[in-house]
Design an enzyme around this catalytic site. Structure first.
Site, short mmCIF file in Angstrom:
data_model
loop_
_atom_site.label_atom_id
_atom_site.label_comp_id
_atom_site.label_asym_id
_atom_site.label_seq_id
_atom_site.Cartn_x
_atom_site.Cartn_y
_atom_site.Cartn_z
N GLY A 14 -20.39 36.38 -17.38
CA GLY A 14 -18.96 35.24 -17.24
C GLY A 14 -18.42 36.06 -18.02
O GLY A 14 -17.73 35.58 -19.25
N ARG A 17 -13.91 38.07 -20.44
CA ARG A 17 -12.85 37.30 -20.91
C ARG A 17 -12.87 36.22 -21.64
O ARG A 17 -14.33 35.45 -21.03
CB ARG A 17 -11.60 37.25 -19.83
CG ARG A 17 -12.09 35.99 -18.87
CD ARG A 17 -11.27 36.38 -17.96
NE ARG A 17 -10.60 36.76 -17.08
CZ ARG A 17 -10.24 37.41 -15.19
NH1 ARG A 17 -10.22 35.86 -14.63
NH2 ARG A 17 -10.58 37.98 -15.03
N ASN A 98 -22.04 30.79 -18.60
CA ASN A 98 -21.38 30.74 -19.85
C ASN A 98 -20.19 30.51 -18.55
O ASN A 98 -18.92 29.65 -18.59
CB ASN A 98 -20.61 31.35 -20.66
CG ASN A 98 -18.92 31.85 -20.73
OD1 ASN A 98 -17.90 31.01 -21.62
ND2 ASN A 98 -18.37 33.09 -20.41
N SER A 152 -19.52 21.24 -21.52
CA SER A 152 -17.85 21.10 -22.06
C SER A 152 -17.76 19.55 -22.26
O SER A 152 -18.50 18.87 -22.10
CB SER A 152 -16.46 21.19 -20.49
OG SER A 152 -15.51 20.30 -21.28
N GLN A 162 -9.47 16.60 -12.09
CA GLN A 162 -11.39 17.89 -12.17
C GLN A 162 -12.59 16.52 -11.87
O GLN A 162 -13.79 16.59 -12.00
CB GLN A 162 -11.89 17.36 -14.00
CG GLN A 162 -10.06 18.20 -14.79
CD GLN A 162 -10.57 18.18 -16.25
OE1 GLN A 162 -10.94 17.33 -16.84
NE2 GLN A 162 -11.08 19.70 -17.05
N TYR A 165 -15.34 19.57 -11.19
CA TYR A 165 -15.79 19.63 -12.12
C TYR A 165 -16.61 19.00 -12.79
O TYR A 165 -16.95 19.96 -13.75
CB TYR A 165 -14.48 20.61 -13.16
CG TYR A 165 -14.59 21.31 -14.63
CD1 TYR A 165 -15.02 22.30 -14.38
CD2 TYR A 165 -14.29 20.93 -15.91
CE1 TYR A 165 -14.77 23.70 -15.76
CE2 TYR A 165 -14.03 20.91 -16.54
CZ TYR A 165 -15.02 22.66 -16.65
OH TYR A 165 -15.02 23.42 -17.82
N LYS A 169 -20.57 19.85 -15.16
CA LYS A 169 -20.82 20.51 -16.80
C LYS A 169 -21.44 18.90 -17.59
O LYS A 169 -22.01 19.36 -18.07
CB LYS A 169 -19.35 20.12 -17.89
CG LYS A 169 -18.21 21.25 -16.97
CD LYS A 169 -18.45 23.03 -17.60
CE LYS A 169 -18.21 24.15 -17.41
NZ LYS A 169 -18.34 25.06 -17.98
N THR A 197 -10.82 21.76 -26.07
CA THR A 197 -9.50 22.06 -25.18
C THR A 197 -9.25 24.04 -25.87
O THR A 197 -9.33 24.12 -26.32
CB THR A 197 -8.23 21.76 -25.18
OG1 THR A 197 -8.33 20.08 -24.20
CG2 THR A 197 -7.08 22.18 -24.38
N ILE A 198 -9.79 24.82 -25.01
CA ILE A 198 -9.91 25.70 -25.25
C ILE A 198 -8.85 27.15 -24.44
O ILE A 198 -8.89 26.71 -23.42
CB ILE A 198 -11.39 26.91 -25.53
CG1 ILE A 198 -12.30 25.75 -25.70
CG2 ILE A 198 -11.27 28.39 -26.04
CD1 ILE A 198 -12.77 25.44 -27.58
#
Length: 262
Positions: A14, A17, A98, A152, A162, A165, A169, A197-198
């Site tokens: 990944g 980006r 990633n 995460s 989430q 999600y 993680k 939080t990115i």
């Protein structure tokens, strides 16, 4: 150039980006001799990976780049990543697992397909690429390497949208812990990084709400959201020989979000 990753071959999934891209650039900056850059393979990521390759090869001519597309949820993609990497560089020293998706969704009405795809990309994909690269690290001479799973802060806390999600993680964190136990005898280290939080594409829409974005900023101790290069530094550390006795660890990189309860 000399650097923390001098002479090493770094594989990043990944990588077109966000965090993956930042890790690629910083790995080259820290002296990696080779980058194996995985990307999804649609028109958008194809264009992104080409600009990344051009940037790396222009700025860091000592660092060579090999690229390979594919859906990380397909185990054949991980086999191809290793094949391409070994053909280009003869070995893999560092893996940064990633790839991650988070299509925000209400739990009670979430289609099962959303759960299945999120699990397949985030957790199954991490398992497949970790297993494939670990087998290569076991077989190469000198034996060993460093595996870094991008987990995460969501492995530790919940999120209303989430429910699909956060378990993936948490699974990546657990995967790295168990792989540390399973692979230490082959001189392979396995660690997890837990970003807070990115500001990346994964949460771009969610953070477009100014009030929510400001609330997230205020929750951090450092008073700002993270940027992809904030994760690249810790990745380089865990991939380097400075971390040669670090395995089974989890590194929370969140600007103090987790501890800021008041």
């Amino acid at each position: 150039m000399a650097g923390l990753l001098s002479g090493k071959v770094v594989c990043i999934t990944g990588s077109s980006r966000g965090i993956g891209r930042a890790c690629a650039v910083e790995s080259a900056n820290q002296g990696a001799r080779g980058l194996i850059l995985h990307y999804f393979g649609d028109a958008v990521t194809e264009a992104e990976i080409r600009t990344l390759q051009e940037e790396v090869e222009k700025r860091f001519p000592e660092c060579k780049v090999a690229t390979t597309p594919g859906d990380i949820a397909d185990p054949a993609t991980s086999s191809k990543i290793v094949e391409v990497g070994v053909a280009a560089f003869g070995r893999i020293d560092v893996l940064v697992s990633n790839v991650g998706i988070c299509p925000f969704a209400e739990f009670l009405t979430m289609p099962h397909a959303t759960w299945e795809r999120t699990r397949a990309v985030n957790l199954d994909g991490s398992f497949f690429v970790t297993q494939a690269v670990a087998n290569q690290m076991k077989s190469q001479t000198p034996q060993g390497g460093s595996i870094i799973g991008i987990s995460s802060i969501s492995a530790l806390v919940g999120g209303e949208l989430q429910c699909h999600y956060t378990p993936t993680k948490a699974g990546i964190l657990s995967l790295m812990q168990s792989c540390a136990v399973a692979l230490g005898k082959y001189n392979i280290r396995a660690n997890a990084i837990l970003p807070g939080t990115i500001a990346t594409d994964i949460n771009k829409e969610d953070l477009s709400d100014d009030a929510k974005r400001e609330a997230m900023v205020k929750r951090t101790c450092l008073g700002r959201l993270g940027q992809p290069d904030d994760i690249a530094g810790p990745v380089v550390f865990l991939g380097s020989d400075l971390a040669k006795y670090v395995t089974g660890a989890s590194l929370l990189v969140d600007g103090g979000l987790f501890v800021n309860l008041q």
